[in-house]
Design a protein around this motif. Structure first.
Motif, PDB file in Angstrom:
ATOM      1  N   ILE A 132       0.857  -1.186   0.000  1.00 31.69           N
ATOM      2  CA  ILE A 132       0.000   0.000   0.000  1.00 31.69           C
ATOM      3  C   ILE A 132       0.894   1.239   0.000  1.00 31.69           C
ATOM      4  CG2 ILE A 132      -1.874   1.238   1.123  1.00 31.69           C
ATOM      5  CD1 ILE A 132      -2.717  -1.305   2.488  1.00 31.69           C
ATOM      6  N   ILE A 133       0.666   2.109  -0.977  1.00 25.43           N
ATOM      7  CA  ILE A 133       1.454   3.336  -1.141  1.00 25.43           C
ATOM      8  C   ILE A 133       0.528   4.529  -0.934  1.00 25.43           C
ATOM      9  CG2 ILE A 133       2.921   4.636  -2.736  1.00 25.43           C
ATOM     10  CD1 ILE A 133       3.330   1.899  -4.227  1.00 25.43           C
ATOM     11  N   ASN A 134       0.904   5.430  -0.044  1.00 25.32           N
ATOM     12  CA  ASN A 134       0.013   6.557   0.248  1.00 25.32           C
ATOM     13  C   ASN A 134       0.081   7.636  -0.843  1.00 25.32           C
ATOM     14  OD1 ASN A 134       2.317   8.078   0.734  1.00 25.32           O
ATOM     15  ND2 ASN A 134       2.060   8.125   2.954  1.00 25.32           N
ATOM     16  N   LYS A 135      -0.693   8.700  -0.637  1.00 27.89           N
ATOM     17  CA  LYS A 135      -0.803   9.753  -1.657  1.00 27.89           C
ATOM     18  C   LYS A 135       0.514  10.473  -1.914  1.00 27.89           C
ATOM     19  CE  LYS A 135      -4.329  11.507   0.568  1.00 27.89           C
ATOM     20  NZ  LYS A 135      -5.457  12.416   0.945  1.00 27.89           N
ATOM     21  N   GLU A 136       1.427  10.397  -0.939  1.00 34.31           N
ATOM     22  CA  GLU A 136       2.737  11.039  -1.091  1.00 34.31           C
ATOM     23  C   GLU A 136       3.766  10.113  -1.729  1.00 34.31           C
ATOM     24  OE1 GLU A 136       0.958  11.275   1.956  1.00 34.31           O
ATOM     25  OE2 GLU A 136       0.161  13.103   1.051  1.00 34.31           O
ATOM     26  N   GLY A 137       3.358   8.896  -2.062  1.00 31.36           N
ATOM     27  CA  GLY A 137       4.269   7.971  -2.716  1.00 31.36           C
ATOM     28  C   GLY A 137       5.128   7.156  -1.779  1.00 31.36           C
ATOM     29  N   LYS A 138       4.748   7.084  -0.482  1.00 29.58           N
ATOM     30  CA  LYS A 138       5.497   6.286   0.487  1.00 29.58           C
ATOM     31  C   LYS A 138       4.747   4.998   0.832  1.00 29.58           C
ATOM     32  CE  LYS A 138       8.130   9.927   2.818  1.00 29.58           C
ATOM     33  NZ  LYS A 138       8.448  10.553   4.137  1.00 29.58           N
ATOM     34  N   ILE A 139       5.521   3.933   1.063  1.00 28.28           N
ATOM     35  CA  ILE A 139       4.931   2.650   1.445  1.00 28.28           C
ATOM     36  C   ILE A 139       4.458   2.718   2.894  1.00 28.28           C
ATOM     37  CG2 ILE A 139       5.364   0.178   1.784  1.00 28.28           C
ATOM     38  CD1 ILE A 139       7.467   0.356  -0.418  1.00 28.28           C
ATOM     39  N   VAL A 140       3.176   2.410   3.116  1.00 30.07           N
ATOM     40  CA  VAL A 140       2.623   2.433   4.480  1.00 30.07           C
ATOM     41  C   VAL A 140       2.261   1.032   4.970  1.00 30.07           C
ATOM     42  CG1 VAL A 140       1.800   4.806   4.337  1.00 30.07           C
ATOM     43  CG2 VAL A 140       0.309   2.931   3.580  1.00 30.07           C
ATOM     44  N   ALA A 141       2.296   0.039   4.081  1.00 33.89           N
ATOM     45  CA  ALA A 141       2.011  -1.337   4.518  1.00 33.89           C
ATOM     46  C   ALA A 141       2.546  -2.343   3.510  1.00 33.89           C
ATOM     47  CB  ALA A 141       0.513  -1.547   4.714  1.00 33.89           C
ATOM     48  N   ILE A 142       3.092  -3.440   4.043  1.00 34.34           N
ATOM     49  CA  ILE A 142       3.437  -4.630   3.265  1.00 34.34           C
ATOM     50  C   ILE A 142       2.761  -5.768   3.998  1.00 34.34           C
ATOM     51  CG2 ILE A 142       5.299  -6.136   2.457  1.00 34.34           C
ATOM     52  CD1 ILE A 142       7.163  -3.710   2.545  1.00 34.34           C
ATOM     53  N   THR A 143       1.706  -6.315   3.420  1.00 29.69           N
ATOM     54  CA  THR A 143       0.844  -7.186   4.195  1.00 29.69           C
ATOM     55  C   THR A 143       0.147  -8.211   3.310  1.00 29.69           C
ATOM     56  OG1 THR A 143      -0.915  -7.145   5.885  1.00 29.69           O
ATOM     57  CG2 THR A 143      -1.189  -5.697   3.982  1.00 29.69           C
ATOM     58  N   SER A 144      -0.586  -9.119   3.912  1.00 29.68           N
ATOM     59  CA  SER A 144      -1.433 -10.045   3.156  1.00 29.68           C
ATOM     60  C   SER A 144      -2.654  -9.274   2.685  1.00 29.68           C
ATOM     61  CB  SER A 144      -1.860 -11.224   4.029  1.00 29.68           C
ATOM     62  OG  SER A 144      -0.738 -12.003   4.393  1.00 29.68           O
ATOM     63  N   THR A 145      -3.096  -9.539   1.483  1.00 31.10           N
ATOM     64  CA  THR A 145      -4.161  -8.753   0.877  1.00 31.10           C
ATOM     65  C   THR A 145      -5.455  -8.790   1.686  1.00 31.10           C
ATOM     66  OG1 THR A 145      -3.178  -9.349  -1.243  1.00 31.10           O
ATOM     67  CG2 THR A 145      -5.317  -8.291  -1.322  1.00 31.10           C
ATOM     68  N   ASP A 146      -5.730  -9.891   2.352  1.00 30.15           N
ATOM     69  CA  ASP A 146      -6.996  -9.986   3.089  1.00 30.15           C
ATOM     70  C   ASP A 146      -7.039  -9.100   4.331  1.00 30.15           C
ATOM     71  OD1 ASP A 146      -5.250 -11.409   4.654  1.00 30.15           O
ATOM     72  OD2 ASP A 146      -6.310 -13.321   4.504  1.00 30.15           O
ATOM     73  N   ASN A 147      -5.948  -8.395   4.639  1.00 26.10           N
ATOM     74  CA  ASN A 147      -5.945  -7.457   5.764  1.00 26.10           C
ATOM     75  C   ASN A 147      -6.449  -6.069   5.370  1.00 26.10           C
ATOM     76  OD1 ASN A 147      -4.829  -9.223   7.746  1.00 26.10           O
ATOM     77  ND2 ASN A 147      -2.793  -8.906   6.888  1.00 26.10           N
ATOM     78  N   ILE A 148      -6.654  -5.844   4.082  1.00 26.52           N
ATOM     79  CA  ILE A 148      -7.052  -4.516   3.601  1.00 26.52           C
ATOM     80  C   ILE A 148      -8.571  -4.378   3.652  1.00 26.52           C
ATOM     81  CG2 ILE A 148      -6.918  -2.881   1.693  1.00 26.52           C
ATOM     82  CD1 ILE A 148      -4.446  -4.386   0.717  1.00 26.52           C
ATOM     83  N   SER A 149      -9.040  -3.341   4.342  1.00 21.46           N
ATOM     84  CA  SER A 149     -10.478  -3.125   4.515  1.00 21.46           C
ATOM     85  C   SER A 149     -10.849  -1.685   4.185  1.00 21.46           C
ATOM     86  CB  SER A 149     -10.875  -3.425   5.960  1.00 21.46           C
ATOM     87  OG  SER A 149     -10.253  -2.485   6.840  1.00 21.46           O
ATOM     88  N   LYS A 150     -12.150  -1.414   4.205  1.00 20.53           N
ATOM     89  CA  LYS A 150     -12.656  -0.061   3.974  1.00 20.53           C
ATOM     90  C   LYS A 150     -12.117   0.898   5.020  1.00 20.53           C
ATOM     91  CE  LYS A 150     -17.014   2.494   3.500  1.00 20.53           C
ATOM     92  NZ  LYS A 150     -18.503   2.381   3.468  1.00 20.53           N
ATOM     93  N   GLU A 151     -12.061   0.440   6.267  1.00 24.68           N
ATOM     94  CA  GLU A 151     -11.553   1.272   7.359  1.00 24.68           C
ATOM     95  C   GLU A 151     -10.092   1.647   7.138  1.00 24.68           C
ATOM     96  OE1 GLU A 151     -11.173   1.212  12.262  1.00 24.68           O
ATOM     97  OE2 GLU A 151     -11.630  -0.631  11.160  1.00 24.68           O
ATOM     98  N   VAL A 152      -9.299   0.697   6.657  1.00 26.25           N
ATOM     99  CA  VAL A 152      -7.881   0.956   6.377  1.00 26.25           C
ATOM    100  C   VAL A 152      -7.736   2.061   5.331  1.00 26.25           C
ATOM    101  CG1 VAL A 152      -5.798  -0.022   5.346  1.00 26.25           C
ATOM    102  CG2 VAL A 152      -7.060  -1.338   7.047  1.00 26.25           C
TER     103      VAL A 152
END
Length: 397
Positions: A132-152
């Motif tokens: 996951i790369i934020n709007k500034e182009g920095k990596i904020v997460a390296i994770t299993s895909t099933d951890n990504i939710s609407k809240e995240v």
């Protein structure tokens, strides 16, 4: 049972340059170029062009069972945040297979194929794998895909810090090497150890090893219930869990173990040795019970087509991953075991076909009825029924 083919489904390539180029959480991502994109307005773009959006790179494959629901979740998130995120699915697939997936499941997610550049910056060996790369182009997460939710996504959008489980992998682990070298190959041994950090779950039966065939079984990074299933040679569909499942979750590294068994003779006694070791070590118990339950029955609809499968080869081979099964000189029960991997209930072989067979079976999981159609092409069908089946019951006293 879930066989070693699952390992083939999960592993990807490695590179000696990872240490020099691998990106981590907090790193600024360089202007990586994406070419030959599918399902996008443009076939070429870069991360620089996507600056101002949250970018999710999902490394996955259409043949990876757990990847499909994870990708469907990302498709929903892309719909919910159309102006805030861009999901790019990087597939370990053939282009034509990926295009069929896109055609059968329309979405706003972009898709591409793995490249050497992406491999170097984002190395992995176990699917699925998300960056996951934020709007500034920095990596904020390296994770299993099933951890990504609407809240995240909402938290990243609002500039809040997130803390997802870090997907750490042992990139240098050699899956082909012997993890527990043997000094005396003729001696009996039962070795039970803790899990190996950053390594996939797999098992090895040494079918092509003259020294250990029928005498040795190696199990890596499996939970207690999974080890029991391996040792009893029962599929998940033939297992009843009368335990607190959460207490034995695969996601908790403390629940993973390795077991290496060598018996004196090639008579299958290695399984009994392993079962005895687990029962003397852990409080979890097992028993075999016969119960009448819903099943699928594999039967013959065209014996002429079935006879064409009769083996013409001398060497046994067997390889499968998800929607593909390729084998030479196997029994129908081997094919039935594969089918059971793709169904929610046990599959019973009632073909009464005892000859060795050669078979290449490929279906399209996104095309309704594909599995049934491909079975019919080789003279077989599945029917719902009820049968008395031996089940492995895993329980705690």
């Amino acid at each position: 049972m879930k066989k070693i083919g699952i390992l083939l489904m999960l592993l990807a390539l490695t590179s000696t340059t990872y240490a020099q180029t691998k990106l981590n959480i907090g790193d600024k991502v360089p202007a990586i170029e994406f070419s030959n994109l599918l399902n996008s307005e443009t076939t070429n773009t870069s991360l620089t062009a996507l600056k101002g959006k949250i970018v999710i790179l999902d490394f996955w494959a259409t043949w990876c069972g757990p990847c499909i629901p994870a990708m469907k979740n990302l498709i929903k998130l892309q719909e919910e945040f159309p102006n805030d995120i861009q999901v790019i699915g990087i597939a370990e697939d053939k282009p034509e297979r990926l295009q069929r997936f896109i055609d059968n499941l329309p979405s706003k997610v972009w898709f591409g194929l793995q490249t050497e550049t992406l491999e170097k910056y984002f190395p992995y060996r176990i699917l699925s794998h998300a960056i996951i790369i934020n709007k500034e182009g920095k990596i904020v997460a390296i994770t299993s895909t099933d951890n990504i939710s609407k809240e995240v996504i909402q938290n990243i959008k609002n500039g809040k810090k997130i803390s997802l489980p870090f997907k750490e992998e042992n990139i240098t682990f050699d899956y082909e090497a012997d993890p527990f070298p043997v000094k005396n190959p003729n001696a009996e041994r039962v070795l039970l150890k803790g899990g190996i950090s950053g390594v996939s779950s797999y098992s090895r039966g040494y079918l092509n090893d003259k020294t250990f065939n029928g005498r040795r079984l190696t199990i890596i990074n499996q939970t207690i219930p999974s080890m029991y299933r391996n040792l009893y040679q029962k599929s998940y569909n033939r297992t009843v869990l009368e335990i607190d499942k959460a207490a034995y979750s695969y996601k908790d590294p403390k629940n993973k173990y390795c077991l290496d068994i060598i018996s004196k003779k090639a008579d299958g006694s290695m399984y009994a040795l392993g079962i005895a070791k687990l029962k003397e070590t852990f409080s979890v118990k097992t028993k075999l019970e016969r119960r009448t339950i819903p099943v699928y029955v594999l039967s013959v609809i065209d014996r002429t087509k079935l006879k064409k499968l009769k083996s013409t080869t001398k060497k046994r081979t067997l390889e499968f991953r998800g929607y593909e099964f390729h084998a030479k000189k196997i029994r129908m029960t081997d094919f039935t075991n594969y089918i059971e991997n793709e169904t929610p209930v046990p599959v019973i072989d009632e073909t009464n076909y005892l000859e060795f067979i050669d078979i290449d079976f490929v279906f399209d999981p996104q095309k309704k009825g594909s599995f049934k159609e491909e079975l019919a092409k080789i003279g077989l069908k599945l029917s719902k029924a009820e049968r008395e089946v031996e089940l492995l019951v895993i329980y705690e006293e």
